[in-house]
Each structure stands twice: as structure tokens, then as C-alpha cells.
Design a protein around this motif. Sequence first.
Motif, PDB file in Angstrom:
ATOM      1  N   VAL A 133      16.636  11.068 -20.478  1.00  0.00           N
ATOM      2  CA  VAL A 133      15.247  11.391 -20.783  1.00  0.00           C
ATOM      3  C   VAL A 133      14.689  10.368 -21.768  1.00  0.00           C
ATOM      4  N   MET A 134      13.459   9.961 -21.519  1.00  0.00           N
ATOM      5  CA  MET A 134      12.762   9.038 -22.400  1.00  0.00           C
ATOM      6  C   MET A 134      11.316   9.496 -22.518  1.00  0.00           C
ATOM      7  N   THR A 135      10.685   9.149 -23.628  1.00  0.00           N
ATOM      8  CA  THR A 135       9.268   9.463 -23.789  1.00  0.00           C
ATOM      9  C   THR A 135       8.431   8.357 -23.140  1.00  0.00           C
ATOM     10  N   MET A 136       7.168   8.651 -22.936  1.00  0.00           N
ATOM     11  CA  MET A 136       6.269   7.621 -22.427  1.00  0.00           C
ATOM     12  C   MET A 136       6.178   6.459 -23.406  1.00  0.00           C
ATOM     13  N   ASP A 137       6.255   6.731 -24.701  1.00  0.00           N
ATOM     14  CA  ASP A 137       6.207   5.650 -25.687  1.00  0.00           C
ATOM     15  C   ASP A 137       7.399   4.712 -25.525  1.00  0.00           C
ATOM     16  N   GLU A 138       8.546   5.253 -25.170  1.00  0.00           N
ATOM     17  CA  GLU A 138       9.723   4.408 -24.938  1.00  0.00           C
ATOM     18  C   GLU A 138       9.599   3.641 -23.627  1.00  0.00           C
ATOM     19  N   LEU A 139       8.999   4.270 -22.616  1.00  0.00           N
ATOM     20  CA  LEU A 139       8.843   3.622 -21.314  1.00  0.00           C
ATOM     21  C   LEU A 139       7.685   2.631 -21.281  1.00  0.00           C
ATOM     22  N   LEU A 140       6.662   2.896 -22.098  1.00  0.00           N
ATOM     23  CA  LEU A 140       5.473   2.048 -22.112  1.00  0.00           C
ATOM     24  C   LEU A 140       4.996   1.890 -23.556  1.00  0.00           C
ATOM     25  N   PRO A 141       5.742   1.090 -24.342  1.00  0.00           N
ATOM     26  CA  PRO A 141       5.394   0.945 -25.756  1.00  0.00           C
ATOM     27  C   PRO A 141       4.008   0.335 -25.948  1.00  0.00           C
ATOM     28  N   CYS A 191       3.396   2.969 -12.197  1.00  0.00           N
ATOM     29  CA  CYS A 191       3.482   4.414 -12.413  1.00  0.00           C
ATOM     30  C   CYS A 191       3.446   4.759 -13.899  1.00  0.00           C
ATOM     31  N   ARG A 192       4.068   3.944 -14.712  1.00  0.00           N
ATOM     32  CA  ARG A 192       4.055   4.212 -16.152  1.00  0.00           C
ATOM     33  C   ARG A 192       2.626   4.259 -16.685  1.00  0.00           C
ATOM     34  N   GLN A 193       1.803   3.299 -16.292  1.00  0.00           N
ATOM     35  CA  GLN A 193       0.409   3.312 -16.740  1.00  0.00           C
ATOM     36  C   GLN A 193      -0.345   4.480 -16.122  1.00  0.00           C
ATOM     37  N   PHE A 194      -0.067   4.793 -14.865  1.00  0.00           N
ATOM     38  CA  PHE A 194      -0.722   5.914 -14.196  1.00  0.00           C
ATOM     39  C   PHE A 194      -0.372   7.230 -14.897  1.00  0.00           C
ATOM     40  N   ILE A 195       0.899   7.423 -15.210  1.00  0.00           N
ATOM     41  CA  ILE A 195       1.352   8.632 -15.909  1.00  0.00           C
ATOM     42  C   ILE A 195       0.689   8.718 -17.276  1.00  0.00           C
ATOM     43  N   ARG A 196       0.596   7.594 -17.963  1.00  0.00           N
ATOM     44  CA  ARG A 196       0.021   7.567 -19.312  1.00  0.00           C
ATOM     45  C   ARG A 196      -1.429   8.026 -19.321  1.00  0.00           C
ATOM     46  N   PRO A 223      10.420   5.160 -13.775  1.00  0.00           N
ATOM     47  CA  PRO A 223       9.183   4.852 -13.059  1.00  0.00           C
ATOM     48  C   PRO A 223       8.840   3.369 -13.170  1.00  0.00           C
ATOM     49  N   CYS A 224       8.224   2.828 -12.121  1.00  0.00           N
ATOM     50  CA  CYS A 224       7.823   1.421 -12.135  1.00  0.00           C
ATOM     51  C   CYS A 224       6.678   1.224 -13.122  1.00  0.00           C
ATOM     52  N   GLY A 225       6.329  -0.003 -13.374  1.00  0.00           N
ATOM     53  CA  GLY A 225       5.277  -0.311 -14.331  1.00  0.00           C
ATOM     54  C   GLY A 225       3.934   0.297 -13.964  1.00  0.00           C
ATOM     55  N   VAL A 258       0.803  -1.221   0.000  1.00  0.00           N
ATOM     56  CA  VAL A 258       0.000   0.000   0.000  1.00  0.00           C
ATOM     57  C   VAL A 258       0.839   1.276   0.000  1.00  0.00           C
ATOM     58  N   GLY A 259       2.134   1.160  -0.169  1.00  0.00           N
ATOM     59  CA  GLY A 259       2.970   2.349  -0.330  1.00  0.00           C
ATOM     60  C   GLY A 259       2.630   3.038  -1.650  1.00  0.00           C
ATOM     61  N   THR A 260       3.022   4.298  -1.765  1.00  0.00           N
ATOM     62  CA  THR A 260       2.728   5.065  -2.965  1.00  0.00           C
ATOM     63  C   THR A 260       4.002   5.668  -3.520  1.00  0.00           C
ATOM     64  N   CYS A 261       4.202   5.521  -4.812  1.00  0.00           N
ATOM     65  CA  CYS A 261       5.391   6.044  -5.487  1.00  0.00           C
ATOM     66  C   CYS A 261       5.318   7.556  -5.637  1.00  0.00           C
ATOM     67  N   ALA A 262       6.478   8.185  -5.734  1.00  0.00           N
ATOM     68  CA  ALA A 262       6.575   9.640  -5.853  1.00  0.00           C
ATOM     69  C   ALA A 262       5.818  10.171  -7.057  1.00  0.00           C
ATOM     70  N   GLU A 263       5.886   9.459  -8.174  1.00  0.00           N
ATOM     71  CA  GLU A 263       5.216   9.918  -9.392  1.00  0.00           C
ATOM     72  C   GLU A 263       3.701   9.976  -9.198  1.00  0.00           C
ATOM     73  N   ARG A 264       3.143   8.949  -8.557  1.00  0.00           N
ATOM     74  CA  ARG A 264       1.697   8.923  -8.340  1.00  0.00           C
ATOM     75  C   ARG A 264       1.280   9.954  -7.302  1.00  0.00           C
ATOM     76  N   VAL A 265       2.137  10.208  -6.306  1.00  0.00           N
ATOM     77  CA  VAL A 265       1.836  11.270  -5.341  1.00  0.00           C
ATOM     78  C   VAL A 265       1.769  12.611  -6.067  1.00  0.00           C
TER      79      VAL A 265
END
Length: 142
Positions: A124-132, A99-104, A95-97, A60-67
Amino acid sequence: MPPITSPVTAQELEILSVKAIEAKSQAYCPYSKFRVGACILTESGEFVVGANVENAAYPVGTCAERVAFGTAVVAGHKKFKALAVATDIKPAASPCGMCRQFIREFTSPSFPVYMYDGEGGYKVMTMDELLPDSFGPDHLPK
């Protein structure tokens, strides 16, 4: 891989990186000792920070990106220009998996994510590179 065309200015990137790195000091991580700070630049030019928050019940911890994104969304922001994530390790962590979907959910495939290591270097990477081949709200029926 084509070069990333940054939607942020050099000054915005400097502020984004400093705020993400500073946000690490607010991390609550007594279990992993793995500090993560994040900062989002909103389309309106505001900077919103977040840090990881752990819990004795680990899942139930929360990552920095989602915060950071949750804070920004609650404040009324829905459009973003860039994200910076900072850790203490080298090379920089992405970012973890989850977080990647959350960011997307709130960004496009071309959205840039700047990942800072413990020495201030970044990649630096794009979201497409992080979550193809990702999907977002634009893929759902209206």
C-alpha cells in the motif's frame, strides 16, 4: 516513511481486494495479455470496479483505474476512501503515470492505493508517495 493510517476497516479492505482481483477476469486485453482489475471504495460505502480495456489502436486503451473512477463519477460519486489495483505479476504493479494524475483529481495526497500481486500479496502506498508534489483541483484558482 510514516505508516499509512487506513481509512478502511479490515472488512472493507477484504471486500476491496476480492473485488479488484475478481475484476481482472473482465479485462479485455487481447494484445498485451496484461490483466488489471481495480476497485474503489466510495465515501458512502459502495464498491465500484473496473478492468483494463485495450484497443487495436494501442493509445486509446483505458486502464482499469480510470474505468473504475469514470464509472463511479458518472454514478454520482466524488469522494473516495481507498483504491485496490490487482495484476497477475509479482511484485504488484502500481498505477501508470496517467492514472496517477487521474486518481489525484478525485483524491488527496493521503489517499491509500492497495496494489495486489498475482499471489494475493499486496503493498500500500499513498497518492503522495505515488505522485509526489502533485497538484489537483484544490490548487487551481476558484
